[in-house]
Design a protein around this motif. Structure first.
Motif, PDB file in Angstrom:
ATOM      1  N   VAL A 241     -26.931  -3.536  49.100  1.00  0.00           N
ATOM      2  CA  VAL A 241     -26.183  -2.634  49.480  1.00  0.00           C
ATOM      3  C   VAL A 241     -27.046  -1.706  50.300  1.00  0.00           C
ATOM      4  O   VAL A 241     -26.786  -1.177  51.381  1.00  0.00           O
ATOM      5  CB  VAL A 241     -25.143  -1.925  48.708  1.00  0.00           C
ATOM      6  CG1 VAL A 241     -24.561  -0.786  49.325  1.00  0.00           C
ATOM      7  CG2 VAL A 241     -24.438  -2.995  48.143  1.00  0.00           C
ATOM      8  N   GLN A 242     -28.094  -1.194  49.776  1.00  0.00           N
ATOM      9  CA  GLN A 242     -28.974   0.017  50.078  1.00  0.00           C
ATOM     10  C   GLN A 242     -29.684  -0.581  51.295  1.00  0.00           C
ATOM     11  O   GLN A 242     -30.000   0.212  52.360  1.00  0.00           O
ATOM     12  CB  GLN A 242     -29.866   0.272  49.068  1.00  0.00           C
ATOM     13  CG  GLN A 242     -30.585   1.664  49.465  1.00  0.00           C
ATOM     14  CD  GLN A 242     -31.172   2.417  48.190  1.00  0.00           C
ATOM     15  OE1 GLN A 242     -30.775   2.277  47.248  1.00  0.00           O
ATOM     16  NE2 GLN A 242     -32.132   3.323  48.464  1.00  0.00           N
ATOM     17  N   LYS A 245     -27.696  -0.842  54.395  1.00  0.00           N
ATOM     18  CA  LYS A 245     -27.470   0.517  55.006  1.00  0.00           C
ATOM     19  C   LYS A 245     -28.528   1.035  55.828  1.00  0.00           C
ATOM     20  O   LYS A 245     -28.610   1.834  56.671  1.00  0.00           O
ATOM     21  CB  LYS A 245     -27.038   1.423  53.992  1.00  0.00           C
ATOM     22  CG  LYS A 245     -26.636   2.720  54.265  1.00  0.00           C
ATOM     23  CD  LYS A 245     -25.860   3.470  53.060  1.00  0.00           C
ATOM     24  CE  LYS A 245     -25.546   5.163  53.298  1.00  0.00           C
ATOM     25  NZ  LYS A 245     -25.211   5.995  52.165  1.00  0.00           N
ATOM     26  N   GLU A 246     -29.492   1.065  55.152  1.00  0.00           N
ATOM     27  CA  GLU A 246     -30.772   1.779  55.435  1.00  0.00           C
ATOM     28  C   GLU A 246     -31.901   0.838  56.217  1.00  0.00           C
ATOM     29  O   GLU A 246     -32.531   1.563  57.178  1.00  0.00           O
ATOM     30  CB  GLU A 246     -31.729   2.357  54.368  1.00  0.00           C
ATOM     31  CG  GLU A 246     -30.982   3.230  53.387  1.00  0.00           C
ATOM     32  CD  GLU A 246     -31.950   3.603  52.153  1.00  0.00           C
ATOM     33  OE1 GLU A 246     -32.987   3.231  52.110  1.00  0.00           O
ATOM     34  OE2 GLU A 246     -31.392   4.470  51.378  1.00  0.00           O
ATOM     35  N   GLY A 248     -30.648  -2.325  58.102  1.00  0.00           N
ATOM     36  CA  GLY A 248     -29.889  -3.572  58.437  1.00  0.00           C
ATOM     37  C   GLY A 248     -30.290  -4.086  59.741  1.00  0.00           C
ATOM     38  O   GLY A 248     -30.478  -5.204  59.970  1.00  0.00           O
TER      39      GLY A 248
END
Length: 498
Positions: A241-242, A245-246, A248
């Motif tokens: 997820v991280q 988000k950061e 991609g």
């Protein structure tokens, strides 16, 4: 350079723990060589043995497509393995995930050697083959990312490209071991014996591979960067997820660059069947073609450290871009001379394309892909995106065989030998094969070159990373070390606090 390095307080490198770059590189090299020995003996067998052993006889094109599909299935499992094992590596450490990968791939490979043929158990033969291939692919999904992260995070600043390239040198060495095992067996054993039981020997030898690899990897120290993250409580709860988000967009870039897997796929997988299958009518022998695999990898093993070091001097992007475009263009003459059954020229262009020019990509991607992500999500970011890219290329051999399949088995192949004078729809099998061979050159060559162009564009769009400190990697706002200071650090091996 001493193998124990302690970065000075205040630098932008991990300072709380010692780096051991040579030990990490050696363990990564040996582990990758052993694991990819297992992975590539499957690739060799899928091209040379499995079409006639695990699938119904009578239709050469169907058998070849099905065999290549089981090869591709392993790549389907790789993104899943990358997700699970990348998550494990970012939360629990690089060392643990590498040991797990070794055990899984060794077990699945050994079991392939035990499988009965289609003639013995019918449809269960390909089903069991697919299951084991899925396990194998799952394990390989975390291998290169974990091994590369281990070496990168132990490497001194200014030398990351050189040390991390040993991951891929080990991979190429594993391919040499795989082909080298097949070569004497295919040359010495009668064809029937080799296709009945001789091909199983390399798979059984994986038991030794597992034992040696496990003993090596269990003694590797965890990386300073990960230990520092863990001590500071910065290990993410959900790495995927991280990282999406950061970073991609960097994952998209890596996936596009990983399309360069089309080059070894064209040479070692589809190329082997195209050159040696009786139905294509080219007429090269399995033993002759295996020498292309061995020789190309020998050249790669010699070149990879030098190319990795070059990327430390001039940057990752220019080396990768040249490697992508150059090897993509060379796919055309390579395929042409295979089609012409001109073994010396096919050998020459295979060495030039795959053994030499392709290493501009192959030697550099382990460091470049890792450097696009921060420590806390590095293994997940690399593993998931790289394996998604290779997944796209995994089914290329099956697609090639479906688009430009061989001549009909009946009447063009009798007793596994090509019959050039047989007639198919008013033309000889020789004439039909000649037409198919030229279709292969342009179709496979065009697809390979197009994927190489996409990979080069992705590399061009990425930020340069070779002069960025470890603690600043993955940040879009990272400031590279000035060239003069960077060159001084490379000469002296001494970083200065900032």
């Amino acid at each position: 350079m001493a193998d124990v390095i302690k970065e000075p307080p205040g630098s932008h490198e991990p300072t709380a723990h010692e780096k051991t770059p040579k030990k990490a590189a050696a363990s990564g090299w040996i582990g990758s060589a052993l694991e990819y020995y297992d992975f590539f003996i499957y690739a060799q067998a899928a091209a040379l043995i499995f079409p006639t052993l695990f699938f119904p006889s009578g239709n050469a094109q169907t058998a070849i497509v099905a065999s290549f599909a089981t090869f591709g299935v392993g790549y389907v499992a790789r993104p899943i393995g990358a997700f699970v094992l990348g998550h494990w590596g970012d939360k629990h450490g690089r060392k643990n995930v590498l040991v797990l990968c070794m055990l899984l791939i060794g077990f699945s490979t050994f079991c392939v050697g035990l499988l009965p043929s289609y003639e013995a158990v019918g449809i269960w033969a390909p089903i069991l083959l697919v299951v084991l291939r899925l396990i194998q692919g799952f394990a390989v999904g975390g291998e290169i990312s974990g091994a590369s992260a281990m070496i990168l995070e132990h490497s001194p600043f200014g030398r990351r490209g050189y040390y991390t390239s040993f991951t891929l040198q080990g991979v190429q060495a594993g391919q040499i071991f795989a082909a080298a095992i097949f070569l004497p067996l295919s040359a010495i054993l009668p064809t029937e014996a080799f296709q009945t039981w001789g091909w199983r020997i390399p798979f059984f030898l994986s038991a030794i591979v597992v034992f040696v690899g496990y003993m090596i990897r269990r003694n590797v120290n965890e990386t300073p960067a990960f230990e520092e993250e863990a001590e500071e409580g910065e290990v993410p709860q959900a790495p995927i997820v991280q990282v999406v988000k950061e970073n991609g967009i960097d994952m998209v870039r890596v996936a596009c660059m990983a399309l360069m897997n089309a080059i070894p796929t064209a040479v070692t997988v589809f190329g082997a069947t195209f050159a040696t299958s009786a139905a294509y009518g080219v007429g090269l022998t399995s033993t002759n073609y295996l020498w292309i695999s061995v020789s190309g990898n020998l050249i790669a093993v010699l070149l990879i450290p030098f190319v990795g070091n070059l990327s430390d001097r001039i940057g990752r992007r220019p080396v990768i871009i040249v490697g992508c475009l150059g090897s993509g263009i060379l796919a055309f003459p390579y395929l042409y001379f295979v089609a012409e059954a001109n073994l010396p020229m096919a050998f020459f262009f295979a060495m030039l394309m795959w053994g030499c020019v392709y290493q501009g990509y192959n030697a550099v991607f382990p460091s470049f892909f890792q450097e696009l992500f921060p420590t806390k999500t590095r293994v997940t970011g690399f593993a998931v995106s790289q394996n998604l890219g290779t997944l796209i290329t995994a089914f290329l051999p099956a697609i090639y065989a479906a688009i430009v399949g061989p001549t009909p088995s009946d009447p063009c192949v009798v007793d596994k030998k090509f019959v050039p004078d047989a007639i198919v729809n008013g033309e000889t099998c020789r004439s039909l094969a000649d037409s198919i061979e030229m279709d292969v050159v342009w179709t496979v060559g065009a697809i390979t070159f197009a994927l190489a162009v996409i990979a080069a564009i992705a590399a061009w769009s990425a930020r340069e990373t070779f002069r960025v400190h470890m603690n600043d990697l993955g940040s879009k706002h990272a400031v590279p070390v000035p060239k003069e200071e960077y060159d001084r650090i490379r000469r002296t091996g001494v970083d200065q606090p900032v």
